[in-house]
Motif scaffolding. Sequence first.
Motif, PDB file in Angstrom:
ATOM      1  N   VAL A 129      36.588  16.470  16.111  1.00 40.46           N
ATOM      2  CA  VAL A 129      37.907  16.651  15.511  1.00 40.46           C
ATOM      3  C   VAL A 129      38.988  15.908  16.279  1.00 40.46           C
ATOM      4  N   ARG A 130      39.077  16.141  17.544  1.00 40.49           N
ATOM      5  CA  ARG A 130      40.144  15.542  18.343  1.00 40.49           C
ATOM      6  C   ARG A 130      39.845  14.074  18.637  1.00 40.49           C
ATOM      7  N   VAL A 131      40.776  13.207  18.304  1.00 37.35           N
ATOM      8  CA  VAL A 131      40.672  11.791  18.652  1.00 37.35           C
ATOM      9  C   VAL A 131      41.348  11.598  20.001  1.00 37.35           C
ATOM     10  N   PRO A 132      40.633  11.079  21.006  1.00 39.31           N
ATOM     11  CA  PRO A 132      41.226  10.927  22.342  1.00 39.31           C
ATOM     12  C   PRO A 132      42.475  10.064  22.330  1.00 39.31           C
ATOM     13  N   GLU A 133      43.385  10.386  23.215  1.00 34.86           N
ATOM     14  CA  GLU A 133      44.640   9.650  23.294  1.00 34.86           C
ATOM     15  C   GLU A 133      44.405   8.163  23.549  1.00 34.86           C
ATOM     16  N   ARG A 134      43.366   7.823  24.287  1.00 38.27           N
ATOM     17  CA  ARG A 134      43.097   6.414  24.605  1.00 38.27           C
ATOM     18  C   ARG A 134      42.793   5.587  23.366  1.00 38.27           C
ATOM     19  N   CYS A 135      42.411   6.248  22.262  1.00 37.18           N
ATOM     20  CA  CYS A 135      42.071   5.535  21.027  1.00 37.18           C
ATOM     21  C   CYS A 135      43.306   5.162  20.223  1.00 37.18           C
ATOM     22  N   TYR A 136      44.424   5.828  20.512  1.00 39.03           N
ATOM     23  CA  TYR A 136      45.663   5.511  19.806  1.00 39.03           C
ATOM     24  C   TYR A 136      46.283   4.228  20.367  1.00 39.03           C
ATOM     25  N   PRO A 137      46.963   3.470  19.540  1.00 39.58           N
ATOM     26  CA  PRO A 137      47.643   2.268  20.058  1.00 39.58           C
ATOM     27  C   PRO A 137      48.740   2.671  21.032  1.00 39.58           C
ATOM     28  N   GLN A 138      48.895   1.885  22.066  1.00 36.36           N
ATOM     29  CA  GLN A 138      49.890   2.193  23.095  1.00 36.36           C
ATOM     30  C   GLN A 138      51.304   1.901  22.638  1.00 36.36           C
ATOM     31  N   GLU A 139      51.442   0.895  21.800  1.00 35.44           N
ATOM     32  CA  GLU A 139      52.745   0.552  21.254  1.00 35.44           C
ATOM     33  C   GLU A 139      52.609   0.392  19.755  1.00 35.44           C
ATOM     34  N   ASN A 140      53.499   1.011  19.022  1.00 32.66           N
ATOM     35  CA  ASN A 140      53.465   0.947  17.548  1.00 32.66           C
ATOM     36  C   ASN A 140      54.668   0.165  17.054  1.00 32.66           C
ATOM     37  N   ARG A 153      34.825   1.791   9.916  1.00 30.76           N
ATOM     38  CA  ARG A 153      35.735   0.649   9.994  1.00 30.76           C
ATOM     39  C   ARG A 153      36.749   0.673   8.858  1.00 30.76           C
ATOM     40  N   TRP A 154      36.414   1.368   7.804  1.00 26.69           N
ATOM     41  CA  TRP A 154      37.289   1.426   6.623  1.00 26.69           C
ATOM     42  C   TRP A 154      38.404   2.461   6.764  1.00 26.69           C
ATOM     43  N   HIS A 155      38.349   3.286   7.778  1.00 31.06           N
ATOM     44  CA  HIS A 155      39.270   4.416   7.935  1.00 31.06           C
ATOM     45  C   HIS A 155      40.451   3.999   8.804  1.00 31.06           C
ATOM     46  N   LEU A 156      41.651   4.021   8.230  1.00 38.72           N
ATOM     47  CA  LEU A 156      42.870   3.693   8.955  1.00 38.72           C
ATOM     48  C   LEU A 156      43.740   4.940   9.106  1.00 38.72           C
ATOM     49  N   SER A 157      44.538   4.933  10.157  1.00 43.35           N
ATOM     50  CA  SER A 157      45.402   6.071  10.451  1.00 43.35           C
ATOM     51  C   SER A 157      46.763   5.560  10.892  1.00 43.35           C
ATOM     52  N   TYR A 158      47.816   6.243  10.476  1.00 43.39           N
ATOM     53  CA  TYR A 158      49.165   5.892  10.922  1.00 43.39           C
ATOM     54  C   TYR A 158      49.459   6.679  12.196  1.00 43.39           C
ATOM     55  N   ALA A 159      49.439   5.987  13.320  1.00 43.39           N
ATOM     56  CA  ALA A 159      49.434   6.631  14.633  1.00 43.39           C
ATOM     57  C   ALA A 159      50.621   7.550  14.912  1.00 43.39           C
ATOM     58  N   PRO A 160      51.867   7.146  14.666  1.00 42.73           N
ATOM     59  CA  PRO A 160      52.977   8.018  15.068  1.00 42.73           C
ATOM     60  C   PRO A 160      52.919   9.417  14.453  1.00 42.73           C
ATOM     61  N   ALA A 161      52.681   9.500  13.154  1.00 43.81           N
ATOM     62  CA  ALA A 161      52.629  10.809  12.495  1.00 43.81           C
ATOM     63  C   ALA A 161      51.333  11.545  12.811  1.00 43.81           C
ATOM     64  N   ALA A 162      50.221  10.816  12.873  1.00 46.21           N
ATOM     65  CA  ALA A 162      48.932  11.457  13.142  1.00 46.21           C
ATOM     66  C   ALA A 162      48.889  12.044  14.546  1.00 46.21           C
ATOM     67  N   ARG A 163      49.422  11.333  15.512  1.00 44.47           N
ATOM     68  CA  ARG A 163      49.448  11.839  16.892  1.00 44.47           C
ATOM     69  C   ARG A 163      50.266  13.128  16.961  1.00 44.47           C
ATOM     70  N   GLU A 164      51.386  13.154  16.279  1.00 45.36           N
ATOM     71  CA  GLU A 164      52.245  14.342  16.286  1.00 45.36           C
ATOM     72  C   GLU A 164      51.533  15.546  15.673  1.00 45.36           C
ATOM     73  N   LEU A 165      50.841  15.325  14.555  1.00 45.78           N
ATOM     74  CA  LEU A 165      50.140  16.430  13.908  1.00 45.78           C
ATOM     75  C   LEU A 165      48.936  16.878  14.724  1.00 45.78           C
ATOM     76  N   GLN A 166      48.232  15.930  15.338  1.00 46.47           N
ATOM     77  CA  GLN A 166      47.085  16.314  16.148  1.00 46.47           C
ATOM     78  C   GLN A 166      47.493  17.239  17.292  1.00 46.47           C
ATOM     79  N   ASP A 167      48.707  17.068  17.806  1.00 50.90           N
ATOM     80  CA  ASP A 167      49.174  17.913  18.894  1.00 50.90           C
ATOM     81  C   ASP A 167      49.257  19.390  18.487  1.00 50.90           C
TER      82      ASP A 167
END
Length: 237
Positions: free
Chosen positions: A225-236, A177-191
């Motif tokens: 390792v891979r965080v599923p796309e459904r876990c990312y926020p749909q709108e940032n 619960r303590w782990h936060l991620s910035y979705a726009p940049a993290a999603r791009e790097l995960q790709d």
Amino acid sequence: MLTAPIERMLFGLSDDHVIVEPHSGQLMHPEALVAFQRLSADARDAGFDPQVVSGFRNFDRQRTIWNRKARGERPLLDSSGEPLDTGALSDREIVYAILRWSALPGGSRHHWGTDFDVVDRAAMSDNYQPQLTPQEVCDEGIFGPFHCWLDKRIAAGESYGLFRPYAEDRGGIAPERWHLSYAPAARELQDFLTAARLRDLVHKSDLALGETVCEDMDAIFERFVRVPERCYPQENT
């Protein structure tokens, strides 16, 4: 083929892509830092004081953590947080026990600087040392009120692109619960990150139980390792 700068960023082989968060001294991706600063301003208005306690981690640091656990120099825990008898485990079982609580070197989102661990400094006494345990962040824990507030912000799409990649137990990394991620940049790097690229990195690295990791890399990648796309926020925002 990855360019050298992207490869160094992806695997934590360089810190050229991160800057200092002024209050904690932790290193963060610049875009993640801006999002955290905006969220922190809102949190302070609500009576909280978010503090980053772990931001960017390079490959060498993550490898040290991994190797110490693989060699029995640090305890391994089961899913309930209880110590395991490593002498009774196979190499594969040790690998999966490590992965439950520690990211695979090269596969840690902390390498990117987009991900960081946060506590509520306003809830701590001067001598309190946060441990980042489930007990601290449950609703009744010392940081529970802050995380309940944050739950509502994330659900409402008012967290400036920050989300919890390990909010639920998907059978891989334990919930954090303590782990936060910035979705726009993290999603791009995960790709850019693939099992094949990570296998090649581990194969060339001095990683304890590396051969076992490489043999099981496809399953490890999908589960830990891979965080599923459904876990990312749909709108940032």
